[in-house]
Design a protein around this motif. Sequence first.
Motif, PDB file in Angstrom:
ATOM      1  N   SER A   1      15.653  11.596   0.289  1.00 14.43           N
ATOM      2  CA  SER A   1      14.576  12.521   0.139  1.00 14.43           C
ATOM      3  C   SER A   1      13.199  12.031   0.683  1.00 14.43           C
ATOM      4  N   HIS A   2      12.466  12.825   1.290  1.00 17.83           N
ATOM      5  CA  HIS A   2      11.372  12.374   2.173  1.00 17.83           C
ATOM      6  C   HIS A   2      10.668  13.484   2.269  1.00 17.83           C
ATOM      7  N   TYR A   3       9.244  13.120   2.973  1.00 14.73           N
ATOM      8  CA  TYR A   3       8.314  14.195   3.154  1.00 14.73           C
ATOM      9  C   TYR A   3       8.319  15.328   1.866  1.00 14.73           C
TER      10      TYR A   3
ATOM     11  N   ILE B   1       4.548  13.181   2.143  1.00 11.50           N
ATOM     12  CA  ILE B   1       4.258  13.838   3.259  1.00 11.50           C
ATOM     13  C   ILE B   1       3.635  12.984   4.205  1.00 11.50           C
ATOM     14  N   SER B   2       3.965  13.141   5.445  1.00  9.13           N
ATOM     15  CA  SER B   2       3.057  12.136   6.493  1.00  9.13           C
ATOM     16  C   SER B   2       1.729  13.176   6.719  1.00  9.13           C
ATOM     17  N   PRO B   3       0.906  12.157   6.912  1.00 12.30           N
ATOM     18  CA  PRO B   3      -0.530  12.753   7.167  1.00 12.30           C
ATOM     19  C   PRO B   3      -0.833  13.177   8.644  1.00 12.30           C
TER      20      PRO B   3
ATOM     21  N   PRO C   1       4.000   2.360  10.160  1.00 13.41           N
ATOM     22  CA  PRO C   1       4.658   3.400   9.434  1.00 13.41           C
ATOM     23  C   PRO C   1       3.746   4.687   9.444  1.00 13.41           C
ATOM     24  N   SER C   2       4.015   5.725   9.006  1.00  3.57           N
ATOM     25  CA  SER C   2       3.288   6.993   8.688  1.00  3.57           C
ATOM     26  C   SER C   2       2.513   6.669   7.547  1.00  3.57           C
ATOM     27  N   ALA C   3       1.186   6.948   7.559  1.00  8.08           N
ATOM     28  CA  ALA C   3       0.249   6.479   6.621  1.00  8.08           C
ATOM     29  C   ALA C   3       0.145   7.225   5.473  1.00  8.08           C
ATOM     30  N   ASN C   4       1.663   7.183   4.677  1.00  6.21           N
ATOM     31  CA  ASN C   4       1.632   8.053   3.406  1.00  6.21           C
ATOM     32  C   ASN C   4       2.294   7.248   2.545  1.00  6.21           C
ATOM     33  N   ARG C   5       2.014   7.495   0.922  1.00  5.46           N
ATOM     34  CA  ARG C   5       2.994   6.589   0.188  1.00  5.46           C
ATOM     35  C   ARG C   5       4.602   7.068   0.429  1.00  5.46           C
TER      36      ARG C   5
ATOM     37  N   VAL D   1       0.910  -1.227  -0.011  1.00  5.55           N
ATOM     38  CA  VAL D   1      -0.087  -0.057   0.076  1.00  5.55           C
ATOM     39  C   VAL D   1       1.000   1.157  -0.128  1.00  5.55           C
ATOM     40  N   LYS D   2       1.948   1.185   0.784  1.00  8.69           N
ATOM     41  CA  LYS D   2       2.805   2.311   0.927  1.00  8.69           C
ATOM     42  C   LYS D   2       3.842   2.363  -0.231  1.00  8.69           C
ATOM     43  N   LYS D   3       3.922   1.284  -1.140  1.00  8.06           N
ATOM     44  CA  LYS D   3       4.849   1.279  -2.043  1.00  8.06           C
ATOM     45  C   LYS D   3       6.438   1.538  -1.413  1.00  8.06           C
TER      46      LYS D   3
HETATM   47 MG    MG Z   1       7.283   8.074   7.330  1.00  7.11          MG
END
Ligand code: MG
Length: 324
Positions: free
Chosen positions: A234-236, A150-152, A142-146, A51-53
């Motif tokens: 790279s993130h967020y 960006i974290s939700p 984990p944070s519920a984002n792809r 789901v997160k890839k």
């Molecule tokens: Mg995260």
Amino acid sequence: MPIISSCDLPDLIKAAKTLLQGNLVAFPTETVYGLGADATNSEAVAKIYKVKKRPTQHPLIVHISSVTKIDIWANKISNSALELASAFWPGPLTLILPRRKLAKNNITGGQDYVALRVPNNQIALTLLYEFENRGGSGIVAPSANRFGKISPTSAHDVLEELSVYLDSKDRVLDGGESIIGVESTIIDCTGKAPKILRPGAITPIDIKRTLNMNIEIKNEGSSNKVNAPGLLKSHYAPKAEIYLSGTPSLGDGFLALEKFETPKGAIRLARPSNNIEYARVLFKALRLADSKQIKKIFIVMPEGNDIALAVRDRLAKASSPRID
Ligand code: MG
Ligand code: TXA
């Protein structure tokens, strides 16, 4: 589409059962929303990665209801780790500890260490309690984002990120806006001295007060025995490009503390009055820029060694070259 759920006790009992049946439940925590699965169910864990890839070598944090459950997952727990857990749990702190057998390679990224956290949010804690009461051992979340995004910080953000990837048996618990707004402080407690791998709301000053020693913060690029992938690259990343210096032009986004005036023609994304509020609105402001189809965001970073460290860390990553 997942079921969107309110958070009365019967809803949380249903959500706990949903998890035990191998489905996913996104839930609020004080930091950001997590995408939860039964940590001992390998199919459910695999679903999180799908789901997160997310690349499977990126380990997951196991959430537990109380410090008393720490030995289910970890052993050889140092005194300083126990002191940190007692001082800050429930709270925005994740400890990396030597794993017990229950923590399989599929949640540790193949390492002999497990990440543990007790979140400080009543919905998350009740969910964990009801889950453990029915035989569960821990919820990986984990944070519920792809991956890389960006974290939700609200249920709405979770749906924006993941609704097309979740199915009709999965649930999203709506607990309003996250109070802290950036992810937990991660501390590596596997070596002689604890070390911060990811800054968060628990600051080096808080830790010094508890342990009576200065704590090292791992720099980007420096090596560490414990590998925490996802903390370096790279993130967020919003769609907009992030500029940590320079002046915005007409129609560009602008984010800074309230004391900084909005440059002429720029679109103000938020005006936090202090560093704690800056952390709380940070991800929301980046999402707002994307929803307004703003192409460039100019940022004045907050100063100081409090939660500003976490805000600067996330912004440095949000502005680095994209993974994809
Ligand atoms: Mg995260
Ligand atoms: O505040 C938070 O920590 C949120 C909420 C939902 O609890 N969770 C969160 O999870 O931020 P995630 O997966 O988005 O970020 C966890 C980070 C990843 O960078 C991962 O590499 C690191 O923690 N991590 C997890 N388990 C680890 C382990 N066993 N060893 C080293 N690093 C680990």
